[in-house]
Design a protein around this motif. Structure first.
Motif, PDB file in Angstrom:
ATOM      1  N   PRO A  78     -31.179 -33.299  35.861  1.00 58.97           N
ATOM      2  CA  PRO A  78     -32.226 -33.954  34.438  1.00 58.97           C
ATOM      3  C   PRO A  78     -33.802 -33.436  34.112  1.00 58.97           C
ATOM      4  N   VAL A  79     -33.669 -32.939  32.582  1.00 61.80           N
ATOM      5  CA  VAL A  79     -34.147 -32.541  31.611  1.00 61.80           C
ATOM      6  C   VAL A  79     -35.238 -33.449  31.063  1.00 61.80           C
ATOM      7  N   ARG A  80     -36.680 -33.861  31.233  1.00 67.43           N
ATOM      8  CA  ARG A  80     -37.138 -34.255  29.888  1.00 67.43           C
ATOM      9  C   ARG A  80     -37.221 -33.614  28.998  1.00 67.43           C
ATOM     10  N   SER A 145     -41.701 -35.711  39.942  1.00 64.78           N
ATOM     11  CA  SER A 145     -41.296 -34.347  40.433  1.00 64.78           C
ATOM     12  C   SER A 145     -39.568 -33.687  40.052  1.00 64.78           C
ATOM     13  N   GLU A 146     -38.542 -34.139  40.191  1.00 64.16           N
ATOM     14  CA  GLU A 146     -37.401 -34.057  40.217  1.00 64.16           C
ATOM     15  C   GLU A 146     -36.917 -33.243  38.088  1.00 64.16           C
ATOM     16  N   ILE A 147     -37.574 -34.084  37.426  1.00 65.12           N
ATOM     17  CA  ILE A 147     -37.631 -33.518  36.142  1.00 65.12           C
ATOM     18  C   ILE A 147     -38.115 -32.652  35.408  1.00 65.12           C
ATOM     19  N   THR A 148     -36.962 -31.658  34.856  1.00 65.90           N
ATOM     20  CA  THR A 148     -37.472 -30.421  34.612  1.00 65.90           C
ATOM     21  C   THR A 148     -37.828 -30.596  32.926  1.00 65.90           C
ATOM     22  N   ALA A 149     -39.107 -30.644  32.796  1.00 66.84           N
ATOM     23  CA  ALA A 149     -39.795 -30.644  30.923  1.00 66.84           C
ATOM     24  C   ALA A 149     -38.852 -29.691  30.374  1.00 66.84           C
ATOM     25  N   GLN A 150     -38.706 -30.064  29.197  1.00 70.95           N
ATOM     26  CA  GLN A 150     -37.184 -28.998  28.018  1.00 70.95           C
ATOM     27  C   GLN A 150     -37.987 -27.825  27.945  1.00 70.95           C
ATOM     28  N   TRP A 151     -39.516 -27.386  27.937  1.00 67.01           N
ATOM     29  CA  TRP A 151     -40.491 -26.381  27.407  1.00 67.01           C
ATOM     30  C   TRP A 151     -39.782 -25.550  29.259  1.00 67.01           C
ATOM     31  N   LYS A 152     -39.858 -25.931  30.083  1.00 73.60           N
ATOM     32  CA  LYS A 152     -39.395 -24.828  31.442  1.00 73.60           C
ATOM     33  C   LYS A 152     -38.057 -25.086  31.693  1.00 73.60           C
ATOM     34  N   ALA A 153     -36.995 -25.868  30.580  1.00 76.23           N
ATOM     35  CA  ALA A 153     -35.260 -25.626  31.634  1.00 76.23           C
ATOM     36  C   ALA A 153     -35.594 -24.229  31.049  1.00 76.23           C
ATOM     37  N   LEU A 154     -34.113 -23.366  31.896  1.00 72.18           N
ATOM     38  CA  LEU A 154     -34.201 -22.137  31.503  1.00 72.18           C
ATOM     39  C   LEU A 154     -33.031 -21.979  30.181  1.00 72.18           C
TER      40      LEU A 154
END
Length: 159
Positions: A78-80, A145-154
């Motif tokens: 999951p990505v926010r 904590s299970e969700i990655t912020a979009q700006w951190k997603a590779l």
């Protein structure tokens, strides 16, 4: 006696008419402000999440669905995504041109919870070039904590 019955019937009919019109107006108001997100594939950018509805989509969470193997049907990664305004889109750069997963997103409109206590949450799922939008949350509930912020997603090519 007949006059009292007719008056009561007229009052009851007016009350029912008012309640039906009130309910219809609330539903129409909700539809007029409802965001509708759809997944769109662009040959240059890859996957996009586009708002084709009438209001902004807030608290957007995008996930991938495993479609083959032992974990088929499981929602992962999951990505926010930041809010998506009406007639705008988000480039889902971390997905790149991935066509090996189903896609899903959960989002909210800006009105929050209505008077009936029903959350204004929606889910869009996409697979085989079909988008399905439904009211309510139909993806798992993840912790922050299970969700990655979009700006951190590779980006997809850096996984």
């Amino acid at each position: 006696m007949v006059t009292a019955i007719l008056s009561s019937a007229a009052f009851a009919l007016a009350l029912v008419s008012f309640l039906l019109n009130y309910r219809s107006a609330r539903a129409s108001d909700r539809r007029a402000r409802m965001p509708v997100l759809v997944f769109v594939y662009d040959e240059e950018s890859g996957w996009l999440l586009k708002n084709v509805g009438n209001g902004p989509a807030l608290n957007v969470e995008v996930a991938q669905k495993i479609v083959r193997g032992e974990r088929a049907g499981t929602w992962v990664a999951p990505v926010r995504v930041p809010p998506i305004a009406r007639d705008k889109q988000a480039v889902l750069s971390w997905l790149g041109h991935d066509n090996d997963h189903g896609l899903g997103a959960v989002y909210e409109d800006f009105l929050g919870v209505d008077a009936g206590g029903l959350g204004r949450t929606y889910t869009v799922t996409s697979g085989n070039d079909r988008n399905t939008v439904r009211p309510g949350r139909h993806l798992p509930m993840w912790t922050d904590s299970e969700i990655t912020a979009q700006w951190k997603a590779l980006p997809a090519n850096e996984h």
